[in-house]
Design a protein around this motif. Structure first.
Motif, PDB file in Angstrom:
ATOM      1  N   PRO A   1     -74.390  46.214  14.238  1.00  0.00           N
ATOM      2  CA  PRO A   1     -75.761  46.551  14.620  1.00  0.00           C
ATOM      3  C   PRO A   1     -75.828  47.739  15.571  1.00  0.00           C
ATOM      4  N   GLN A   2     -77.031  48.219  15.779  1.00  0.00           N
ATOM      5  CA  GLN A   2     -77.274  49.370  16.648  1.00  0.00           C
ATOM      6  C   GLN A   2     -77.279  48.942  18.116  1.00  0.00           C
ATOM      7  N   ILE A   3     -76.117  48.890  18.713  1.00  0.00           N
ATOM      8  CA  ILE A   3     -76.008  48.569  20.130  1.00  0.00           C
ATOM      9  C   ILE A   3     -75.811  49.883  20.870  1.00  0.00           C
ATOM     10  N   ILE A   4     -76.657  50.125  21.856  1.00  0.00           N
ATOM     11  CA  ILE A   4     -76.614  51.385  22.583  1.00  0.00           C
ATOM     12  C   ILE A   4     -76.133  51.103  23.999  1.00  0.00           C
ATOM     13  N   GLY A   5     -75.119  51.827  24.409  1.00  0.00           N
ATOM     14  CA  GLY A   5     -74.621  51.671  25.765  1.00  0.00           C
ATOM     15  C   GLY A   5     -73.222  52.209  25.880  1.00  0.00           C
ATOM     16  N   GLU A   6     -72.808  52.514  27.100  1.00  0.00           N
ATOM     17  CA  GLU A   6     -71.494  53.105  27.306  1.00  0.00           C
ATOM     18  C   GLU A   6     -70.700  52.430  28.414  1.00  0.00           C
ATOM     19  N   SER A   7     -71.209  51.340  28.956  1.00  0.00           N
ATOM     20  CA  SER A   7     -70.491  50.702  30.059  1.00  0.00           C
ATOM     21  C   SER A   7     -69.179  50.105  29.555  1.00  0.00           C
ATOM     22  N   ALA A   8     -68.257  49.957  30.463  1.00  0.00           N
ATOM     23  CA  ALA A   8     -66.955  49.392  30.107  1.00  0.00           C
ATOM     24  C   ALA A   8     -67.109  47.971  29.577  1.00  0.00           C
ATOM     25  N   ALA A   9     -67.998  47.198  30.189  1.00  0.00           N
ATOM     26  CA  ALA A   9     -68.205  45.810  29.750  1.00  0.00           C
ATOM     27  C   ALA A   9     -68.746  45.773  28.321  1.00  0.00           C
ATOM     28  N   LEU A  10     -69.676  46.651  27.999  1.00  0.00           N
ATOM     29  CA  LEU A  10     -70.243  46.688  26.656  1.00  0.00           C
ATOM     30  C   LEU A  10     -69.197  47.146  25.647  1.00  0.00           C
ATOM     31  N   GLN A  11     -68.373  48.093  26.006  1.00  0.00           N
ATOM     32  CA  GLN A  11     -67.324  48.552  25.092  1.00  0.00           C
ATOM     33  C   GLN A  11     -66.293  47.457  24.840  1.00  0.00           C
ATOM     34  N   ARG A  12     -65.959  46.682  25.885  1.00  0.00           N
ATOM     35  CA  ARG A  12     -65.044  45.547  25.689  1.00  0.00           C
ATOM     36  C   ARG A  12     -65.667  44.518  24.759  1.00  0.00           C
ATOM     37  N   ALA A  13     -66.954  44.243  24.954  1.00  0.00           N
ATOM     38  CA  ALA A  13     -67.651  43.280  24.099  1.00  0.00           C
ATOM     39  C   ALA A  13     -67.687  43.778  22.656  1.00  0.00           C
TER      40      ALA A  13
ATOM     41  N   LEU B   1     -69.913  31.968  20.891  1.00  0.00           N
ATOM     42  CA  LEU B   1     -70.987  31.726  21.842  1.00  0.00           C
ATOM     43  C   LEU B   1     -71.061  32.918  22.782  1.00  0.00           C
ATOM     44  N   LEU B   2     -72.230  33.560  22.791  1.00  0.00           N
ATOM     45  CA  LEU B   2     -72.453  34.684  23.697  1.00  0.00           C
ATOM     46  C   LEU B   2     -73.361  34.228  24.820  1.00  0.00           C
ATOM     47  N   LEU B   3     -72.958  34.491  26.036  1.00  0.00           N
ATOM     48  CA  LEU B   3     -73.757  34.126  27.197  1.00  0.00           C
ATOM     49  C   LEU B   3     -74.227  35.396  27.898  1.00  0.00           C
ATOM     50  N   GLY B   4     -75.423  35.342  28.432  1.00  0.00           N
ATOM     51  CA  GLY B   4     -75.932  36.504  29.177  1.00  0.00           C
ATOM     52  C   GLY B   4     -77.409  36.327  29.471  1.00  0.00           C
ATOM     53  N   GLU B   5     -77.927  37.220  30.271  1.00  0.00           N
ATOM     54  CA  GLU B   5     -79.329  37.124  30.665  1.00  0.00           C
ATOM     55  C   GLU B   5     -80.249  37.483  29.510  1.00  0.00           C
ATOM     56  N   THR B   6     -81.478  37.006  29.598  1.00  0.00           N
ATOM     57  CA  THR B   6     -82.496  37.298  28.615  1.00  0.00           C
ATOM     58  C   THR B   6     -82.743  38.796  28.547  1.00  0.00           C
ATOM     59  N   GLY B   7     -82.826  39.309  27.300  1.00  0.00           N
ATOM     60  CA  GLY B   7     -83.132  40.723  27.097  1.00  0.00           C
ATOM     61  C   GLY B   7     -81.929  41.653  27.128  1.00  0.00           C
ATOM     62  N   THR B   8     -80.728  41.090  27.123  1.00  0.00           N
ATOM     63  CA  THR B   8     -79.548  41.941  27.163  1.00  0.00           C
ATOM     64  C   THR B   8     -79.018  42.293  25.779  1.00  0.00           C
ATOM     65  N   GLY B   9     -79.626  41.782  24.699  1.00  0.00           N
ATOM     66  CA  GLY B   9     -79.238  42.147  23.345  1.00  0.00           C
ATOM     67  C   GLY B   9     -78.221  41.219  22.702  1.00  0.00           C
ATOM     68  N   LYS B  10     -78.144  39.999  23.160  1.00  0.00           N
ATOM     69  CA  LYS B  10     -77.162  39.072  22.595  1.00  0.00           C
ATOM     70  C   LYS B  10     -77.399  38.853  21.093  1.00  0.00           C
TER      71      LYS B  10
END
Length: 178
Positions: A140-152, A167-176
């Motif tokens: 999918p179209q995931i936009i971002g460049e942070s190290a955490a996002l690249q690891r994910a 199972l993906l955990l994270g705050e609401t609105g983070t694109g899980k």
């Protein structure tokens, strides 16, 4: 070469700019005011817009906003004889590719037009390649460049080919859901 919308209220300058651009191999459609330019942007596709800043009926900033709304990758070069730093900064913030002072040197203009067209081509190519990459990986179209996002993203690629539940955990609105 390129389809250019030229917006200039002074007829003599409009003719000179048109000839300069056409002699360089470009196809030019010219109009005398911002309102007509906005109508043309709604009806046709252009590869570049070259507009005066101060014109009757609608300004060059209005043309810039209409061009960006029609196509965010469409380069717009704004020209003015009465430019201030504030106006130049505002035009650039609003999405202009460049801001030129009149009288415009024809060699400098053609150089800026060539650079704007090349930048636009590269941006368009980048978007297309990203879309193709995402399609090929069924990603999918995931936009971002942070190290955490690249690891994910790397972990997603590793797990995607396996028949397993994740199972993906994270705050609401983070694109899980992506």
């Amino acid at each position: 070469m390129a389809e250019i919308l030229l917006v200039e209220d002074k007829e003599s300058l409009r003719q000179m700019l048109r000839l300069t651009l056409e002699n360089a191999g470009h196809t030019v459609e010219d109009v005398a005011d911002g309102a007509e330019a906005i109508k043309r942007l709604e009806r046709a596709r252009f590869r570049l817009v070259l507009t005066d800043l101060r014109m009757p009926r609608q300004s060059g900033l209005d043309v810039l906003h209409a061009a960006v709304a029609a196509d965010p990758l469409l380069p717009v070069i704004v020209m003015t004889a009465y430019g201030s730093i504030d106006e130049a900064v505002q035009a650039m913030k609003d999405g202009a590719y460049d801001f030129l002072q009149k009288p415009v040197d024809s060699r400098h203009l053609l150089l800026q037009v060539a650079r704007a067209l090349e930048t636009s081509r590269l941006r368009t190519e980048n978007v297309l390649l990203r879309d193709e990459y995402a399609r090929r990986l069924n990603f999918p179209q995931i936009i971002g460049e942070s190290a955490a996002l690249q690891r994910a993203a790397l972990q997603i690629q590793q797990v995607a080919a396996r028949p397993t539940t994740v199972l993906l955990l994270g705050e609401t609105g983070t694109g899980k859901e992506l």
